[in-house]
Design a protein around this motif. Sequence first.
Motif, short mmCIF file in Angstrom:
data_model
loop_
_atom_site.label_atom_id
_atom_site.label_comp_id
_atom_site.label_asym_id
_atom_site.label_seq_id
_atom_site.Cartn_x
_atom_site.Cartn_y
_atom_site.Cartn_z
N UNK A 1 3.10 22.88 147.14
CA UNK A 1 3.63 22.83 148.70
C UNK A 1 2.43 21.41 149.54
N UNK A 2 1.37 21.51 149.09
CA UNK A 2 0.65 20.47 149.50
C UNK A 2 0.03 19.52 148.19
N UNK A 3 -0.26 18.20 148.76
CA UNK A 3 -1.28 17.38 148.27
C UNK A 3 0.18 16.74 147.25
N UNK A 4 -0.57 16.65 146.22
CA UNK A 4 0.65 16.35 144.96
C UNK A 4 0.82 14.61 145.13
#
Lengths: 249, 305, 289, 399
Positions: free
Chosen positions: A113-116
Amino acid sequence: MSLLECRGLTRAWGAFRAVDGVDLDLAEREICAVIGPNGAGKSTLFAMIAGNLRKSAGTVRFDGEEVSQLSAPALASRGVARSFQITAICPGLTALENVRLGVQARQPLRWRPFGGSAAMREGETRALHWLERLSLADRAQTPAGELAHGDQRLLEVAVALAQEPRLLILDEPTQGMSVEETRRTVDLLHGVMAEAATAVLLVEHDLDVVFALAPRIVVLHRGRKIADGPAAQVRADDAVQQAYLGGLD
Amino acid sequence: MRPADPRLVLLLIALAGVLAFVLPGHATTLLTEALILALFALSLDLLVGHARLTSFGHAGPWALGAYLAGAMMLSWGVPLPFAVLLAGLGTAALAIPIGWLCVRTGGVTFAMLSLAFAQLGYAVVVKWNAVTGGSDGLAGIPRAGLPDVLAGREGYHLLVAVFLAAAYLVAHGFITSPLGRIVAAVRENEQRAEALGHDPRRIRLTVFVLSYFLAGIAGALYAGFAGYVSPELFFWTVSGHVLVMVILGGAGTLIGPMLGALVFFYAEHELSALTESWGLFLGLLFILVVIFAPRGLMGLVRRTS
Amino acid sequence: MDPLTLFTLQTLNALSLSALLFFISLGLTLIFGIMRVVNFAHGALFMLGAYVGVATQTASGSFLLSLIAAPLAAAVLGLAFERCALSRLYAREHSAFLLVTFGLALALTEAIRLIWGADARQAELPDSLSGIVFVMDEPFPIYRLLLIGAGLACALLCWAGLQRTRLGLLLRAASQNPTMTAALGNDVGRVRAAVFAMACALAALGGALAAPLLSASLGLGSNVIIDAFVIVMIGGMGSFLGTAAGSLLVGFAQTFGNYYAPELALGMTYALMIAVLVVRPGGLFGRVE
Amino acid sequence: MTQRIARRPLAALLAAPALVGVGTARAQGQPLKIGVPTAMTGTWAALGSQVVRSCRLWQKAMNAEGGLLGRPIEFLFEDTQGTPANCLRKAQEMVERDRVNILLGLMASSEALAVMPKLAEWNALFISSVNGAGSITAESWVPNAFRANTSGPMGARALALWLRNSPQTDFFSLSLDYSWGRSSVETFEGLLRGIGKRSIGNVFAPVGTRDYSSFITRVRQANPQALYIALTGDDGTAFLRQAAQYRLFERMPVVTETVDMLFTRPAGEAAIGLVGGSRYSFAYDIPANNTFVSRFRAEYNDLPDTYDGEQWQACEVLAAAIRKAGSTETPQVVAALRDLELNSIKGPLKIRACDGQAEQQGFVVRVARREGFPYPVPDVISTFTAAEVTPACRASNFT
């Protein structure tokens, strides 16, 4: 042991049996075309294999695993990628983003859901590679919805290939293309299919395309398999000519 | 439309936060409420702008967050920041079952289902006198556990600005994350998303729960700000107002709905101070904006810049 | 009252409420069915109908005239609004319609307050309609029977209009496939204008018929719109038959619910709506989009 | 922020015609600003318009006599649409931007309950003229809040006292399912036991009910000797009209906690015979009230209704407190308000120190046809002393 084993696949709406007890085996990296007149049940058969349509009867084993009851997403994450008769791409997203989503489908942390952002950048370079292979690199930043019809078909193939699938289903990839475009598409497909380590199930009306791409051909007629074998042998088969070319009953 | 550059947005929020020390007292209080509404509109933009799920019942999580935080601070003196976060989590928890039912449908059916759940919340709150105070609501909610510097007007304004900035980062982080891109794919073409191995319903549920979480946070901040919660917070007109803020600002840009919230809030506030017939002018303003600003205010900003 | 009389009376009460709810929601389903658009201003138009109805009846003394004047006024307003605002938005997303009808609702409510003031307005029913009739020696207002009759007549009229006439065919075609209808040489723009005006007229007719029961007041608009949404969704968005069924279902649920479990009545309507939408997202008779 | 534009409310049709000052205001001093955040639009608009026109009339009268302590009165009207969120915002802005420390005319009980906890922080005082909820001078009471108007329980009490010598013994109660309705019925049923009568049941219609047919059937099924209703505004009108169509009132008399022309006037013939408590009646025949009524009719060509009278009384209480305190600062006015006594348009009145409730007479009225009036009007049929109708200190009910 073959990659795909379909036994007695049937789909009936009331009395009408669109697909009637079809058996189909496909080995790793084998390329096979399925042909037949309109309404022979080609798309229905593929929809059942890819999990888009419930089966009335029959089983499907993929990579040794019983997958008859699995949904389309479940099959997709097991390595089945496909294009559709009516092009299914994300019109609002750029061509590059569409293909990157294909690459992302195989990445381990695809639901982060975040970053990546690192994985996303890596995805973009891979995506660019597929765009180049399908000669779409110059329109990478164009929203997919604004591409020409032929390019959209090619983009959908690029998205499917980006998933590095075990089994690639192509539903009439050259449909609606001009002769010139069809020839260009066939050359491109020939190249990428050789390069990709994937089995291919191809549905196509244009027999020139079929014979150019698929060493093995299955012929459907009224929902039943009437021929399955190397291209040359099927071509000469009188039952095929009977159903296809000659006196249709 | 592409979301704006996050650094610019954070700068704007920081600017709004610092204004507390420049503006006269009442103007700061006004701006604090406007920032809370901006957070509320931001939460809805995740649904309407990013997932193209138009909700008519976004007052539901907003009021639920307000009641949860209000009750926690009033009855158990839970410190405000924790009460706000717990209220958000509580709202998100409830959003899972509600979301599972709502996201199966789309378009107007989704809008009406979300409306029905918000109205059901209203009916429960009005009836459950013992806990919710019924139609009188809960009054005298303290800003529990806050050091004096934060409990005061400027302090609370900064706290709200910090929550807004954090919420924006969460929202922006989400829509640019891998999962966020999949939500966009589901919005654009469900069949393609399925062929990529994603179950559209479960993907929509993630953005639904995050949107309800942020709306719950906004409601909880409002409870701390006003010190009072009442069933009116559930009312469908609240859902209508926040939806208008999102569309007015330009859905899908995150910053647009936040600006839409400020414009709507100040337009209604100043107009109603000028004339009793503020409804007439506000209504005509909306009609004109829709006709001449197709992509909302952000569309105008983008076209002129 | 013995149980049979009670049941008969409650059934008549439920039928009169269903008729009222049918008038309230018919305009909403017509607009959605044809133009796939949710009309936020529906409640304000209903209120306008009540005020115009009362004003006409006070001025002219004829209740019948008020039932003509109210829909006419709303139709004219609807046509004007459709021509200058809505017609520019058909190519746009749903949200544009939401915002523009929300603006109309705000402006119309304030205009009504400016014209007629804040106090509730009322007009006495003519003697012929304010009498009672004895049902199993219990008094029942004649006006409510008229309401039931009017509801039935309007339902049949609309049903026949949609199914049996060329205009009805045109409306249904435009709702299913506007592009095809246009391709067949019909001016879809004019069809949409006619539909919006007709929907406004129906909402106002509902208001004029409700005025003798509820009186014309500023709160009328915002309360009524929720009931209309509930009914149209339960019955099936855009399905005329669904709206009739939804009105009956909600009318009976509210009447008998208010009698046996008034505590739960408020939440029950919404629970019913959720249940139907979860089981059949398109509503009982509607098509899933 | 935007420079405060001199506030000229649009001469809305309903509002008073432009107030042409009869004599030039002789008061010179810095204007005394009084904040009135009330519901000028929305479902409570009719009540709000009464509050506004009564304030304007009082302002005109006071300024003609030189204002208060030599300072001209200036009202700041803001529209809250009857929702607590708007009311809090508007009140806060008046206190902080316009230096207002006196708030009048809040509409909904929920609005008053939202604002009261903030009064200490704002160093402001609030005199209620509309809110009837018992809790305002009971569990929710705060030092800077006062209630000049008759409360809900006081209205029910006056009615119960009148019913002592009425033949009916079995009563049924009907109200809306929100706190004012519930507390009103609870109070009335408690009082019934006190006068040897009994309640044979009650029902609460869901908030927002439009069609009362099944409740009318419920009342008929219970078949009481008399029906008590706690409904006002649009709900009251709708019920009276629909019940009359069922000929319900031919079977049993109807009594109510508060009779407002606001809902009896649109009910027309259906309201005739309705008996109930009254927070203010123009028919109360004392000199102070008669001068107020004639001044009101001269200005607005209309009869003063419940909230016109209550708002005027609240203004009178404020004026008396400011004169007694000799100052307009909050602490002094609050101290002056405690145990303040004056003669108002409703007779003698005393503000109690312990909970800010104005001890005042209770009235019972009956709606009847009266020549010279175009519609049935309430007439005072009984009066009760303050001691009889005002509940104990900080109690919202009668034990």
